[in-house]
Design a protein around this motif. Structure first.
Motif, mmCIF file in Angstrom:
data_model
loop_
_atom_site.group_PDB
_atom_site.id
_atom_site.type_symbol
_atom_site.label_atom_id
_atom_site.label_comp_id
_atom_site.label_asym_id
_atom_site.label_seq_id
_atom_site.Cartn_x
_atom_site.Cartn_y
_atom_site.Cartn_z
ATOM 1 N N MET A 1 0.493 -1.300 0.124
ATOM 2 C CA MET A 1 0.104 0.082 0.579
ATOM 3 C C MET A 1 0.619 1.590 -0.280
ATOM 4 O O MET A 1 1.689 1.153 0.741
ATOM 5 N N SER A 2 0.412 2.144 -1.079
ATOM 6 C CA SER A 2 1.083 3.243 -1.412
ATOM 7 C C SER A 2 1.405 4.753 0.582
ATOM 8 O O SER A 2 -0.124 3.700 0.716
ATOM 9 N N ILE A 3 1.645 5.115 -0.119
ATOM 10 C CA ILE A 3 1.513 6.187 1.620
ATOM 11 C C ILE A 3 0.367 7.103 0.794
ATOM 12 O O ILE A 3 -0.512 7.177 1.654
ATOM 13 N N GLU A 4 0.300 7.426 -0.052
ATOM 14 C CA GLU A 4 -1.432 8.114 -0.443
ATOM 15 C C GLU A 4 -2.587 7.542 0.314
ATOM 16 O O GLU A 4 -3.498 8.302 0.057
ATOM 17 N N GLU A 5 -2.830 5.822 0.150
ATOM 18 C CA GLU A 5 -3.448 5.323 0.155
ATOM 19 C C GLU A 5 -3.539 5.257 1.552
ATOM 20 O O GLU A 5 -4.377 4.824 2.031
ATOM 21 N N GLU A 6 -2.971 5.040 2.351
ATOM 22 C CA GLU A 6 -2.777 5.345 3.559
ATOM 23 C C GLU A 6 -3.034 6.140 4.661
ATOM 24 O O GLU A 6 -3.935 5.785 5.306
ATOM 25 N N ILE A 7 -2.990 7.178 4.404
ATOM 26 C CA ILE A 7 -3.442 8.971 4.247
ATOM 27 C C ILE A 7 -5.133 8.651 4.353
ATOM 28 O O ILE A 7 -5.393 9.404 5.295
ATOM 29 N N ARG A 8 -5.189 8.317 2.253
ATOM 30 C CA ARG A 8 -6.901 8.247 2.483
ATOM 31 C C ARG A 8 -7.370 7.368 3.696
ATOM 32 O O ARG A 8 -8.555 7.506 4.219
ATOM 33 N N THR A 9 -6.788 5.898 4.115
ATOM 34 C CA THR A 9 -6.976 5.122 4.752
ATOM 35 C C THR A 9 -7.808 5.973 6.064
ATOM 36 O O THR A 9 -8.295 5.311 7.105
ATOM 37 N N ILE A 10 -6.425 5.753 6.631
ATOM 38 C CA ILE A 10 -6.360 7.445 7.912
ATOM 39 C C ILE A 10 -8.024 7.914 7.702
ATOM 40 O O ILE A 10 -8.042 8.376 8.848
ATOM 41 N N ALA A 11 -7.826 8.603 6.970
ATOM 42 C CA ALA A 11 -8.072 10.460 6.758
ATOM 43 C C ALA A 11 -9.541 9.370 6.923
ATOM 44 O O ALA A 11 -10.962 9.910 7.529
ATOM 45 N N LYS A 12 -10.099 8.144 6.227
ATOM 46 C CA LYS A 12 -11.302 8.054 5.898
ATOM 47 C C LYS A 12 -11.639 7.823 7.300
ATOM 48 O O LYS A 12 -12.573 7.798 7.611
ATOM 49 N N ASP A 13 -11.011 6.610 8.138
ATOM 50 C CA ASP A 13 -11.089 5.841 8.899
ATOM 51 C C ASP A 13 -11.769 6.709 10.125
ATOM 52 O O ASP A 13 -12.115 7.289 10.702
ATOM 53 N N GLU A 14 -11.157 8.381 10.367
ATOM 54 C CA GLU A 14 -11.260 9.560 11.568
ATOM 55 C C GLU A 14 -11.829 10.013 11.098
ATOM 56 O O GLU A 14 -12.676 10.344 11.892
ATOM 57 N N LEU A 15 -12.499 10.086 9.631
ATOM 58 C CA LEU A 15 -13.880 10.721 8.925
ATOM 59 C C LEU A 15 -15.320 10.222 9.493
ATOM 60 O O LEU A 15 -16.002 10.439 9.712
ATOM 61 N N GLN A 16 -14.625 9.010 9.437
ATOM 62 C CA GLN A 16 -15.632 7.745 9.657
ATOM 63 C C GLN A 16 -15.730 7.765 11.201
ATOM 64 O O GLN A 16 -17.659 7.918 11.806
ATOM 65 N N THR A 17 -15.017 8.351 11.900
ATOM 66 C CA THR A 17 -15.463 7.775 13.325
ATOM 67 C C THR A 17 -15.820 9.033 13.922
ATOM 68 O O THR A 17 -16.756 9.289 14.172
ATOM 69 N N GLN A 18 -15.568 10.162 13.246
ATOM 70 C CA GLN A 18 -16.174 11.302 13.657
ATOM 71 C C GLN A 18 -17.558 11.325 13.367
ATOM 72 O O GLN A 18 -18.258 12.057 13.451
ATOM 73 N N LEU A 19 -17.898 11.079 11.896
ATOM 74 C CA LEU A 19 -19.061 11.114 11.502
ATOM 75 C C LEU A 19 -20.427 9.897 12.500
ATOM 76 O O LEU A 19 -21.334 10.860 13.166
ATOM 77 N N ASP A 20 -19.310 8.823 12.519
ATOM 78 C CA ASP A 20 -20.042 8.216 14.246
ATOM 79 C C ASP A 20 -20.248 8.629 15.290
ATOM 80 O O ASP A 20 -21.568 8.313 15.674
ATOM 81 N N ASP A 21 -19.740 9.650 16.096
ATOM 82 C CA ASP A 21 -19.461 10.273 16.621
ATOM 83 C C ASP A 21 -20.981 11.510 16.358
ATOM 84 O O ASP A 21 -21.593 11.292 16.705
ATOM 85 N N ILE A 22 -20.938 11.670 15.681
ATOM 86 C CA ILE A 22 -21.742 13.362 15.395
ATOM 87 C C ILE A 22 -22.985 12.684 15.151
ATOM 88 O O ILE A 22 -23.915 12.875 16.365
#
Length: 111
Positions: A1-22
């Motif tokens: 996995m490339s760094i760009e994909e990892e960043i996207r995955t991390i950002a997606k997971d973080e956004l999903q966590t925030q969305l779930d919390d909201i």
């Protein structure tokens, strides 16, 4: 996995966590407000039932007062009629006793 994909995955997971919390906070808030509204509706419903009972009681009292008033008016009319009948009887009795004297007076006048 490339760094760009990892960043996207991390950002997606973080956004999903925030969305779930909201979403959880909103559901909790909606549930709380919904329960408060239900309680208010139940309180208003109870008050409406109480008002309905009071209105029914007032209607019964009004009907009874109207009936009493009608009965009293009927009694007054009967009393007036009875009194008038008594006065007429007394008048006829008095005029009956006075007329024979008046009739005798002209006969006596001829003698």
């Amino acid at each position: 996995m490339s760094i760009e994909e990892e960043i996207r995955t991390i950002a997606k997971d973080e956004l999903q966590t925030q969305l779930d919390d909201i979403e959880k906070r909103m559901r909790s808030s909606f549930r709380k407000e919904s329960n408060e509204i239900k309680e208010q509706i139940q309180a208003v419903s109870t008050q409406m039932e109480d008002l309905g009972t009071l209105v029914a009681e007032l209607n019964l009292r009004t009907e009874k007062l109207e009936e009493d008033l009608s009965n009293r008016f009927g009694l007054v009319v009967k009393l007036r009629k009875y009194t008038l009948d008594q006065l007429m009887s007394e008048y006829k009795r008095l005029t009956g006793t006075l007329r024979p004297e008046q009739e005798e007076t002209p006969e006596n006048a001829e003698i």
